[in-house]
Design an enzyme around this catalytic site. Sequence first.
Site, mmCIF file in Angstrom:
data_model
loop_
_atom_site.group_PDB
_atom_site.id
_atom_site.type_symbol
_atom_site.label_atom_id
_atom_site.label_comp_id
_atom_site.label_asym_id
_atom_site.label_seq_id
_atom_site.Cartn_x
_atom_site.Cartn_y
_atom_site.Cartn_z
ATOM 1 N N ARG A 1 -24.309 75.345 22.920
ATOM 2 C CA ARG A 1 -24.122 76.728 23.374
ATOM 3 C C ARG A 1 -23.554 77.517 22.211
ATOM 4 O O ARG A 1 -22.700 77.028 21.468
ATOM 5 C CB ARG A 1 -23.194 76.772 24.585
ATOM 6 C CG ARG A 1 -23.715 75.937 25.759
ATOM 7 C CD ARG A 1 -22.935 76.184 27.021
ATOM 8 N NE ARG A 1 -23.301 75.256 28.081
ATOM 9 C CZ ARG A 1 -24.346 75.393 28.878
ATOM 10 N NH1 ARG A 1 -25.141 76.443 28.724
ATOM 11 N NH2 ARG A 1 -24.607 74.508 29.823
ATOM 12 N N ARG B 1 -23.757 76.035 39.861
ATOM 13 C CA ARG B 1 -22.669 77.018 39.829
ATOM 14 C C ARG B 1 -23.077 78.323 40.510
ATOM 15 O O ARG B 1 -22.312 78.909 41.266
ATOM 16 C CB ARG B 1 -22.242 77.281 38.377
ATOM 17 C CG ARG B 1 -21.016 78.195 38.247
ATOM 18 C CD ARG B 1 -20.594 78.363 36.800
ATOM 19 N NE ARG B 1 -21.609 79.013 35.999
ATOM 20 C CZ ARG B 1 -22.299 78.420 35.026
ATOM 21 N NH1 ARG B 1 -22.094 77.145 34.764
ATOM 22 N NH2 ARG B 1 -23.205 79.064 34.332
ATOM 23 N N ASP C 1 -33.157 77.734 38.546
ATOM 24 C CA ASP C 1 -32.701 79.100 38.834
ATOM 25 C C ASP C 1 -33.329 80.162 37.937
ATOM 26 O O ASP C 1 -32.762 81.239 37.753
ATOM 27 C CB ASP C 1 -31.182 79.178 38.719
ATOM 28 C CG ASP C 1 -30.678 78.818 37.326
ATOM 29 O OD1 ASP C 1 -31.463 78.318 36.499
ATOM 30 O OD2 ASP C 1 -29.478 79.048 37.057
ATOM 31 N N ASP D 1 -31.099 73.345 37.314
ATOM 32 C CA ASP D 1 -30.673 74.212 38.420
ATOM 33 C C ASP D 1 -31.822 74.908 39.141
ATOM 34 O O ASP D 1 -31.622 75.457 40.229
ATOM 35 C CB ASP D 1 -29.691 75.276 37.918
ATOM 36 C CG ASP D 1 -28.346 74.684 37.534
ATOM 37 O OD1 ASP D 1 -27.983 73.642 38.110
ATOM 38 O OD2 ASP D 1 -27.668 75.256 36.664
ATOM 39 N N THR E 1 -34.134 73.649 32.872
ATOM 40 C CA THR E 1 -32.801 73.589 33.473
ATOM 41 C C THR E 1 -32.896 72.871 34.805
ATOM 42 O O THR E 1 -33.832 73.105 35.581
ATOM 43 C CB THR E 1 -32.200 74.989 33.693
ATOM 44 O OG1 THR E 1 -31.032 74.877 34.511
ATOM 45 C CG2 THR E 1 -33.175 75.937 34.349
ATOM 46 N N GLY F 1 -27.816 73.793 28.544
ATOM 47 C CA GLY F 1 -27.685 72.460 29.128
ATOM 48 C C GLY F 1 -28.976 71.672 29.001
ATOM 49 O O GLY F 1 -30.072 72.213 29.175
ATOM 50 N N ASP G 1 -31.364 80.671 31.332
ATOM 51 C CA ASP G 1 -31.159 82.116 31.227
ATOM 52 C C ASP G 1 -30.640 82.543 29.860
ATOM 53 O O ASP G 1 -31.166 83.475 29.245
ATOM 54 C CB ASP G 1 -30.183 82.556 32.325
ATOM 55 C CG ASP G 1 -29.912 84.047 32.292
ATOM 56 O OD1 ASP G 1 -30.718 84.808 32.848
ATOM 57 O OD2 ASP G 1 -28.892 84.458 31.699
#
Length: 319
Positions: free
Chosen positions: A72, A171, A129, A127, A125, A11, A103
């Site tokens: 992707r 997510r 994360d 996120d 990213t 992303g 990731d």
Amino acid sequence: MKKIGVLTSGGDAPGMNAAVRAVVRKAIYHEVEVFGIYHGYQGLMEGEIRPLEIGSVGDIIHRGGTILHSARCLEFKTEEGQLKGIEQLNKFGIEGLVIIGGDGSYRGAEALTKRGYPCVGVPGTIDNDIPGTDFTIGFDTALNTVIDAIDKIRDTATSHERTYVIEVMGRDAGDIALWAGLAGGAETILTPEFKYDADDLVTKLKRGHDRGKKHSIIVVAEGVGSAVDVARQIEELTEFETRVTVLGHVQRGGSPSASDRVLASRLGARAVELLLEGKGGRAVGIEKNQLVDYDIVEVLEQKHTIDKKMFDLSAELSI
């Protein structure tokens, strides 16, 4: 090392362009050729590789998205796909790679390093994360996009005396929901890391209503479930008029914040330094405002955690 490559994968995130710019200019400063790999690992396998010069990355530090584009690629998870990529690296004489992403991007970097091509992962990213760093590129910009939306929605929530449920990205990680909810004064924040009880949520809403509160903001990370379902539960249990806003991909766009531009520039440049030091299989990050790097395998083995104290604080301040 005389030739390196740079790609963005997964992303997109605001600040990726600033990172690409830093990689290119840091490398050229040290008289190293740089090749841009377009469309992520898919482009690597297909040979979408072109040399980048100083001017190639001019006027991009303020632009969202990624000039290298992203995709992707499931095929790159296979041995066959990785060997296709290595064939292209050999063809262009590329000796090391800077890989900007999340990731999945890191796992590709790990695989290439094991096959003899040193790679350095740069966390890009929204996120936030990725273990091994306090912040990822794009998180701050996305956070401010969400806060701006919350502020605007609160205006209409106040005017119409309604409850609004706002769904944000996340997510598997609730950092966007938590930080934006706390900064935006949300009454309730729902994240994937903590189970929520619909009865507790309703009790809190009713308690506020009984003391004269006419509107509420609830922020829901997508990993918890649909904001529509949460709103439906609220209406069924309270009869409060409830509306839903799903922010979606607007969170990924926009000009990166100053914080993200600086972070991306520092991390991109550090990634090049590691390659020039002969170090591959590393992941760069920032901790307590200091640059760090870790073995990428160790990073991938860790699990991202959310700040429980901040989550508890949000509940205490929204009584």
